[in-house]
Structure formats: structure tokens, C-alpha cells
Design a protein around this motif. Structure first.
Motif, mmCIF file in Angstrom:
data_model
loop_
_atom_site.group_PDB
_atom_site.id
_atom_site.type_symbol
_atom_site.label_atom_id
_atom_site.label_comp_id
_atom_site.label_asym_id
_atom_site.label_seq_id
_atom_site.Cartn_x
_atom_site.Cartn_y
_atom_site.Cartn_z
ATOM 1 N N GLN A 111 -0.938 47.475 40.216
ATOM 2 C CA GLN A 111 -0.673 46.433 41.211
ATOM 3 C C GLN A 111 0.819 46.336 41.517
ATOM 4 N N ASN A 112 1.654 46.343 40.484
ATOM 5 C CA ASN A 112 3.099 46.238 40.692
ATOM 6 C C ASN A 112 3.641 47.407 41.491
ATOM 7 N N GLY A 113 3.248 48.619 41.116
ATOM 8 C CA GLY A 113 3.735 49.799 41.812
ATOM 9 C C GLY A 113 3.270 49.847 43.245
ATOM 10 N N MET A 132 -5.882 53.283 45.063
ATOM 11 C CA MET A 132 -5.249 52.648 43.913
ATOM 12 C C MET A 132 -5.926 51.318 43.574
ATOM 13 N N LEU A 133 -6.372 50.601 44.597
ATOM 14 C CA LEU A 133 -7.093 49.355 44.344
ATOM 15 C C LEU A 133 -8.429 49.637 43.647
ATOM 16 N N VAL A 134 -9.050 50.770 43.971
ATOM 17 C CA VAL A 134 -10.296 51.151 43.307
ATOM 18 C C VAL A 134 -10.039 51.460 41.833
ATOM 19 N N VAL A 135 -8.963 52.186 41.544
ATOM 20 C CA VAL A 135 -8.620 52.476 40.146
ATOM 21 C C VAL A 135 -8.361 51.176 39.380
ATOM 22 N N LYS A 136 -7.618 50.271 40.009
ATOM 23 C CA LYS A 136 -7.363 48.974 39.379
ATOM 24 C C LYS A 136 -8.671 48.231 39.124
ATOM 25 N N ILE A 183 -9.871 46.794 19.480
ATOM 26 C CA ILE A 183 -10.431 46.301 20.737
ATOM 27 C C ILE A 183 -9.441 45.407 21.475
ATOM 28 N N THR A 184 -8.723 44.536 20.741
ATOM 29 C CA THR A 184 -7.740 43.695 21.425
ATOM 30 C C THR A 184 -6.588 44.537 21.957
ATOM 31 N N LEU A 185 -6.224 45.593 21.224
ATOM 32 C CA LEU A 185 -5.186 46.502 21.719
ATOM 33 C C LEU A 185 -5.665 47.210 22.977
ATOM 34 N N ALA A 186 -6.927 47.657 22.972
ATOM 35 C CA ALA A 186 -7.476 48.338 24.145
ATOM 36 C C ALA A 186 -7.544 47.404 25.344
ATOM 37 N N VAL A 187 -7.976 46.159 25.119
ATOM 38 C CA VAL A 187 -8.048 45.189 26.212
ATOM 39 C C VAL A 187 -6.663 44.917 26.779
ATOM 40 N N GLY A 188 -5.704 44.684 25.893
ATOM 41 C CA GLY A 188 -4.350 44.375 26.341
ATOM 42 C C GLY A 188 -3.735 45.501 27.146
ATOM 43 N N LEU A 189 -3.837 46.724 26.649
ATOM 44 C CA LEU A 189 -3.203 47.847 27.337
ATOM 45 C C LEU A 189 -3.955 48.222 28.619
ATOM 46 N N THR A 190 -5.248 47.962 28.672
ATOM 47 C CA THR A 190 -5.986 48.196 29.916
ATOM 48 C C THR A 190 -5.557 47.197 30.980
ATOM 49 N N LEU A 191 -5.358 45.936 30.577
ATOM 50 C CA LEU A 191 -4.842 44.940 31.519
ATOM 51 C C LEU A 191 -3.433 45.301 31.986
ATOM 52 N N VAL A 192 -2.598 45.760 31.067
ATOM 53 C CA VAL A 192 -1.249 46.194 31.433
ATOM 54 C C VAL A 192 -1.313 47.338 32.440
ATOM 55 N N SER A 193 -2.227 48.274 32.229
ATOM 56 C CA SER A 193 -2.370 49.412 33.145
ATOM 57 C C SER A 193 -2.799 48.956 34.531
ATOM 58 N N ALA A 194 -3.732 48.019 34.583
ATOM 59 C CA ALA A 194 -4.196 47.500 35.879
ATOM 60 C C ALA A 194 -3.062 46.805 36.621
ATOM 61 N N MET A 195 -2.283 46.016 35.895
ATOM 62 C CA MET A 195 -1.188 45.302 36.545
ATOM 63 C C MET A 195 -0.026 46.229 36.877
ATOM 64 N N ALA A 196 0.110 47.330 36.146
ATOM 65 C CA ALA A 196 1.111 48.338 36.505
ATOM 66 C C ALA A 196 0.783 48.948 37.858
ATOM 67 N N LEU A 240 4.458 54.404 32.131
ATOM 68 C CA LEU A 240 3.669 55.622 32.289
ATOM 69 C C LEU A 240 2.684 55.503 33.447
ATOM 70 N N VAL A 241 2.011 54.355 33.546
ATOM 71 C CA VAL A 241 1.015 54.171 34.600
ATOM 72 C C VAL A 241 1.683 54.064 35.970
ATOM 73 N N VAL A 242 2.801 53.344 36.061
ATOM 74 C CA VAL A 242 3.526 53.271 37.339
ATOM 75 C C VAL A 242 3.959 54.666 37.775
ATOM 76 N N PHE A 243 4.502 55.448 36.841
ATOM 77 C CA PHE A 243 4.959 56.806 37.143
ATOM 78 C C PHE A 243 3.798 57.682 37.622
ATOM 79 N N ALA A 244 2.692 57.673 36.861
ATOM 80 C CA ALA A 244 1.546 58.515 37.206
ATOM 81 C C ALA A 244 0.918 58.091 38.534
ATOM 82 N N SER A 245 0.793 56.774 38.735
ATOM 83 C CA SER A 245 0.179 56.295 39.979
ATOM 84 C C SER A 245 1.047 56.614 41.189
ATOM 85 N N ARG A 246 2.358 56.603 40.993
ATOM 86 C CA ARG A 246 3.258 56.969 42.085
ATOM 87 C C ARG A 246 3.084 58.429 42.479
#
Length: 225
Positions: free
Chosen positions: A129-131, A86-90, A114-127, A63-69
Motif C-alpha cells: 500500500q505504501n509503495g 498490486m491491490l490484488v496482491v495486497k 503464528i503471531t510472527l507470521a500474522v505480523g509480517l504478513t500485515l507488514v507486507s500488505a501495508m508495504a 524487501l516488499v516495497v523493493f520487490a513490488s516496485r
């Protein structure tokens, strides 16, 4: 002091964040998200915590890769480079992780909001970066997935050994140097991430934000905007 190039910072941060998430959040891969299929299976088989974050990681990443694209394409249509926005958003996402860690850490991998929020926020940041890396730093080796890069290094080393054409050998040596640096930088990030988890499990979550801030001032060598 001259900062490392943007691809170098991204590679270090990729290894660091993936290791930090894996060790602190019950085996969650935040950058190499397809690895969560394996860890989800292990989690379900052994009755471990962290199933929700592993289950949601890939949909969130997509979802994040799609939206960021879509945002990047809009910025490009306005004749603006999408790299810095995009680097600022990350950076903002990683700052949110640092704040959550300071407020609620250290994390023990249990299934909480909180651990779910932390994990998915990290996933979003790395998404992001990957995109961004795939679309706009295409000349640089990937910053989060080393399998293909390592494969290419081995292919090039074999070509250097067996190929008699000087121009092919020269090109292969150049690729080995660039890709070898990327793998080494990623591995260094993994090592530092492990040490951070052991000796500073709360403060360790602040380094990715610091690196993300530094990336705003780094040279985007290899960018293709």
C-alpha cells in the motif's frame, strides 16, 4: 451506492490495520514501521513479547516495497497499470491474515510462529500500500503517515491567516480540505480498529481484506500511473 475514492479507503485501512496490529500484536506497527524502533526498545527494556516481529518488520517492509516496485516497473514497461495487480496482491495477503486469525485467534501478543507470521504478513500488505500510494497516487496525501500531512495543514492554516494573495489562499484551502479529510479518515480507522480489537478480536482481522476487496472497485482519483 458510490464507494469512497481509493485514497480514502487506503487511509481508513491504514489507520485500522496499524491500530489493530499495535493492540493485538504487542505494539507492532504494521504500516508506520519506523515506530517499531521505539517499541522494540521498550520491549527489550521491559522484557515484553513481540521482539522478533518488531526487529523483522523494517527489513520485511523494505524487501516488499523493493520487490513490488520491480513488478510495477515491469508492468509499466508492458503498458499495463500496476495499481490493480498490486491491490490484488495486497488483498491476498490480507485474506491470509483473516484466515490465520479465524484459525488461531484471538492473539495475545506472545512470541509464536503464528503471531510472527500474522505480523509480517500485515507488514507486507501495508508495504505494498505504501509503495503503491507513493508511486501511483502521488497527488493524494499519504495514507499511513499523518505527521507530514498534519504539518502541512498547520502551515496552510497559518498562510490562510497571514497571506493576502487570493490565489495562494485558495490553493491552501484546497490542500487543507483534502488533507484534513485524509487525517480524519485515518483517525476514524484507528478508532474502529480499537473497537474491533476490544469487541471482536478475531473477526476484526477480516475487515482489512473486505476493504481491500472494495478498493478494487473504487475510483483511483489522484492516480499517477
Amino acid at each position: 451506492m458510490k464507494l469512497p475514492s481509493l485514497p480514502t479507503i487506503l487511509s481508513f485501512n491504514g489507520g485500522y490495520v496499524d491500530t489493530l496490529g499495535f493492540l493485538s500484536l504487542s505494539g507492532l506497527f504494521t504500516a508506520h514501521v519506523t515506530g517499531n524502533f521505539v517499541t522494540l526498545g521498550a520491549t527489550l527494556a521491559h522484557g515484553l513479547d513481540g521482539a522478533w516481529s518488531k526487529l523483522l518488520a523494517l527489513p520485511m517492509f523494505c524487501l516488499v516495497v523493493f520487490a513490488s516496485r520491480l513488478v510495477c516497473l515491469k508492468l509499466q514497461s508492458l503498458d499495463h497499470s500496476p495499481i490493480r495487480p498490486m491491490l490484488v496482491v495486497k488483498l491476498l495477503l490480507l485474506l491470509a491474515v483473516a484466515v490465520m486469525a479465524l484459525a488461531y485467534g484471538p492473539f495475545h501478543g506472545d512470541d509464536t510462529r503464528i503471531t510472527l507470521a500474522v505480523g509480517l504478513t500485515l507488514v507486507s500488505a501495508m508495504a505494498i500500500q505504501n509503495g503503491l500510494h507513493k508511486a501511483h497516487l502521488a497527488k493524494a496525501p499519504p495514507s499511513t503517515l499523518m505527521t507530514g500531512t498534519t504539518t502541512q495543514i498547520m502551515l496552510d492554516l497559518a498562510d490562510i491567516l497571514a497571506n493576502s494573495k487570493p490565489e495562494d489562499i485558495s490553493a491552501a484551502k484546497a490542500r487543507v480540505k483534502k488533507m484534513g479529510t485524509t487525517v480524519a479518515t485515518f483517525a476514524l480507522g484507528c478508532g474502529v480498529g480499537a473497537l474491533g480489537t476490544i469487541y471482536a478480536p478475531v473477526i476484526a482481522f477480516s475487515l482489512p481484506a473486505i476493504l481491500a476487496a472494495a478498493s478494487l472497485f473504487a475510483s483511483s482519483a489522484g492516480a499517477e500511473s
